[in-house]
Enzyme design. Structure first.
Site, PDB file in Angstrom:
ATOM      1  N   CYS A  31     -27.951  49.233  42.538  1.00 17.38           N
ATOM      2  CA  CYS A  31     -27.504  50.313  43.448  1.00 17.38           C
ATOM      3  C   CYS A  31     -26.037  50.698  43.225  1.00 17.38           C
ATOM      4  CB  CYS A  31     -27.715  49.859  44.905  1.00 17.38           C
ATOM      5  SG  CYS A  31     -26.585  48.528  45.419  1.00 17.38           S
ATOM      6  N   ASP A  63      -6.639  42.199  34.560  1.00 21.00           N
ATOM      7  CA  ASP A  63      -6.190  40.945  35.172  1.00 21.00           C
ATOM      8  C   ASP A  63      -5.603  41.082  36.575  1.00 21.00           C
ATOM      9  OD1 ASP A  63      -3.431  41.016  32.798  1.00 21.00           O
ATOM     10  OD2 ASP A  63      -3.519  41.891  34.805  1.00 21.00           O
ATOM     11  N   ASN A  92      -5.596  46.566  31.056  1.00 21.20           N
ATOM     12  CA  ASN A  92      -5.757  45.197  31.546  1.00 21.20           C
ATOM     13  C   ASN A  92      -6.638  45.148  32.792  1.00 21.20           C
ATOM     14  OD1 ASN A  92      -3.991  44.657  29.504  1.00 21.20           O
ATOM     15  ND2 ASN A  92      -2.209  44.381  30.830  1.00 21.20           N
ATOM     16  N   THR A 105       0.221  46.639  23.535  1.00 16.94           N
ATOM     17  CA  THR A 105      -1.130  46.951  23.092  1.00 16.94           C
ATOM     18  C   THR A 105      -1.148  47.102  21.582  1.00 16.94           C
ATOM     19  OG1 THR A 105      -3.032  48.438  23.280  1.00 16.94           O
ATOM     20  CG2 THR A 105      -0.862  49.468  23.496  1.00 16.94           C
ATOM     21  N   HIS A 157     -10.076  49.921  32.039  1.00 13.36           N
ATOM     22  CA  HIS A 157     -11.178  49.025  31.653  1.00 13.36           C
ATOM     23  C   HIS A 157     -11.739  48.230  32.820  1.00 13.36           C
ATOM     24  CE1 HIS A 157      -9.568  49.154  27.250  1.00 13.36           C
ATOM     25  NE2 HIS A 157     -10.188  50.260  27.608  1.00 13.36           N
ATOM     26  N   GLU A 194       4.936  43.133  17.364  1.00 17.79           N
ATOM     27  CA  GLU A 194       4.402  43.591  16.068  1.00 17.79           C
ATOM     28  C   GLU A 194       4.370  45.114  16.051  1.00 17.79           C
ATOM     29  OE1 GLU A 194       0.343  42.184  15.766  1.00 17.79           O
ATOM     30  OE2 GLU A 194      -0.405  43.728  17.136  1.00 17.79           O
TER      31      GLU A 194
HETATM   32  N1  APR Z   1       5.306  41.731  25.023  1.00 18.78           N
HETATM   33  C1  APR Z   1       4.837  42.850  24.412  1.00 18.78           C
HETATM   34  N2  APR Z   1       3.763  42.860  23.573  1.00 18.78           N
HETATM   35  C2  APR Z   1       3.171  41.674  23.339  1.00 18.78           C
HETATM   36  C3  APR Z   1       3.599  40.453  23.917  1.00 18.78           C
HETATM   37  C4  APR Z   1       4.721  40.523  24.790  1.00 18.78           C
HETATM   38  N3  APR Z   1       5.216  39.424  25.385  1.00 18.78           N
HETATM   39  N4  APR Z   1       2.792  39.452  23.471  1.00 18.78           N
HETATM   40  C5  APR Z   1       1.886  40.028  22.648  1.00 18.78           C
HETATM   41  N5  APR Z   1       2.111  41.339  22.555  1.00 18.78           N
HETATM   42  C6  APR Z   1       1.355  42.343  21.804  1.00 18.78           C
HETATM   43  C7  APR Z   1       0.680  41.840  20.563  1.00 18.78           C
HETATM   44  O1  APR Z   1       1.554  41.920  19.449  1.00 18.78           O
HETATM   45  C8  APR Z   1      -0.481  42.835  20.426  1.00 18.78           C
HETATM   46  O2  APR Z   1      -0.109  43.967  19.651  1.00 18.78           O
HETATM   47  O3  APR Z   1       0.307  42.757  22.651  1.00 18.78           O
HETATM   48  C9  APR Z   1      -0.737  43.285  21.852  1.00 18.78           C
HETATM   49  C10 APR Z   1      -2.057  42.782  22.420  1.00 18.78           C
HETATM   50  O4  APR Z   1      -3.089  43.402  21.685  1.00 18.78           O
HETATM   51  P1  APR Z   1      -4.610  43.076  22.027  1.00 18.78           P
HETATM   52  O5  APR Z   1      -4.767  41.611  22.153  1.00 18.78           O
HETATM   53  O6  APR Z   1      -5.442  43.837  21.046  1.00 18.78           O
HETATM   54  O7  APR Z   1      -4.803  43.667  23.500  1.00 18.78           O
HETATM   55  P2  APR Z   1      -5.036  45.171  23.916  1.00 18.78           P
HETATM   56  O8  APR Z   1      -4.314  46.108  22.979  1.00 18.78           O
HETATM   57  O9  APR Z   1      -4.711  45.291  25.351  1.00 18.78           O
HETATM   58  O10 APR Z   1      -6.622  45.334  23.721  1.00 18.78           O
HETATM   59  C11 APR Z   1      -7.157  46.537  24.172  1.00 18.78           C
HETATM   60  O11 APR Z   1      -9.389  45.748  23.682  1.00 18.78           O
HETATM   61  O12 APR Z   1     -10.650  43.851  23.728  1.00 18.78           O
HETATM   62  C12 APR Z   1     -10.466  45.075  24.324  1.00 18.78           C
HETATM   63  O13 APR Z   1     -10.898  45.744  26.539  1.00 18.78           O
HETATM   64  C13 APR Z   1     -10.107  44.881  25.766  1.00 18.78           C
HETATM   65  O14 APR Z   1      -8.383  45.997  27.081  1.00 18.78           O
HETATM   66  C14 APR Z   1      -8.652  45.330  25.846  1.00 18.78           C
HETATM   67  C15 APR Z   1      -8.546  46.297  24.680  1.00 18.78           C
END
Ligand code: APR
Length: 251
Positions: free
Chosen positions: A130, A104, A102, A190, A119, A217
């Site tokens: 630079c 953020d 993240n 993730t 990231h 999921e």
């Molecule tokens: N608690 C836990 N998991 C959650 C929640 C929650 N409240 N809400 C959503 N999720 C899960 C979703 O089910 C999904 O599997 O978080 C996951 C988010 O997945 P992505 O949107 O693919 O995010 P991420 O895995 O962090 O993406 C990785 O991809 O786009 C690039 O650089 C970007 O850092 C990012 C990387």
């Protein structure tokens, strides 16, 4: 009904190294959209149009506009119980490593000071010439639109690892080491779609760590996890904390 069996609780309590590996899902309850889930950012925007060097070369205004908008969302968001639980764990023990995908800034705002932002960070900018780095807000660069280096006046870019770009090797080496040394790896929020973080989790498990995944999921890491909790990290992480450290408040 406890979430974790006694053997897993003992492993967590006696671990020399615990790794938390987080993704966008941990910030979802703070109101920050994920990338691939329902309402995810990549549903409304094409990554190729915004998060690549070619997109930035083609239209730096558009890319800065998108990051200014996302940074505003992050600025207005607050860390949730998931971030705060990890920060408490790190305050309690030096052997808790946090590796996040993240950008953020919610983990540092929750109190996690030793973390690896694989990231990058949406509040930072880097000079395209630079490579000097700036904090967009602290250095007064948060006006919308193009931003310029205070040293050489060249164009600044977001200090974010874009698709197709190299990771910071120092951060990566440290992340591999932590994962190899860990007895427990929490994989939180993730989709494991990005190979490097997914491989980090696999490396920990291959080196004997127990995997604990928190995600509504299943992912392609679920099969190698000892536990998969189908739910929200802001709800499940505090419950796990209470089982591991009964009667100790998250602070
Ligand atoms: N608690 C836990 N998991 C959650 C929640 C929650 N409240 N809400 C959503 N999720 C899960 C979703 O089910 C999904 O599997 O978080 C996951 C988010 O997945 P992505 O949107 O693919 O995010 P991420 O895995 O962090 O993406 C990785 O991809 O786009 C690039 O650089 C970007 O850092 C990012 C990387």
């Amino acid at each position: 009904m406890d979430l974790l069996p006694k053997d897993s609780l003992e492993i967590i309590r006696n671990a020399d190294r615990i790794v938390f590996l987080t993704g966008a899902g941990i910030s979802n309850e703070s109101g920050i959209p994920t990338f691939r889930g329902e309402g995810g950012l990549w549903k409304n925007f094409r990554a190729e149009d915004l998060a690549t060097t070619s997109a930035f070369q083609k239209d730096p205004n558009l890319v800065w506009e998108w990051y200014d908008w996302r940074r505003g969302i992050c600025q207005n968001a607050k860390p949730n119980a998931g971030h705060l639980t990890i920060a408490s764990w790190q305050k309690k023990s030096k052997s808790v490593s946090l590796i996040t995908q993240n950008v953020d800034g919610l983990h540092p705002r929750a109190g996690s000071h030793s973390l690896i932002e694989l990231h990058g960070n949406i509040f930072k900018a880097r000079c395209t010439k630079c490579s000097e780095k700036f904090h967009i807000i602290d250095d007064g660069l948060d006006k919308p639109g193009l931003k310029y280096c205070k040293l050489c006046e060249s164009l600044l870019r977001p200090d974010i690892v874009w698709f197709g770009e190299e990771y910071n090797q120092t951060l990566l080496t440290k992340s591999w080491e932590y994962c190899k040394q860990s007895q427990v790896v929490f994989v939180i929020g993730t989709s494991a779609n990005v190979s490097v973080p997914a491989n980090l989790a696999q490396t920990a498990v291959r080196n004997g760590a127990i995997g604990i995944e928190i995600n509504p999921e299943e992912t392609n890491l679920t099969a190698s996890m000892k536990h998969h909790f189908d739910g929200k990290s802001g709800e499940i992480l505090p419950k796990i904390w209470n089982e591991v450290f009964p009667n100790e408040p998250i602070k």
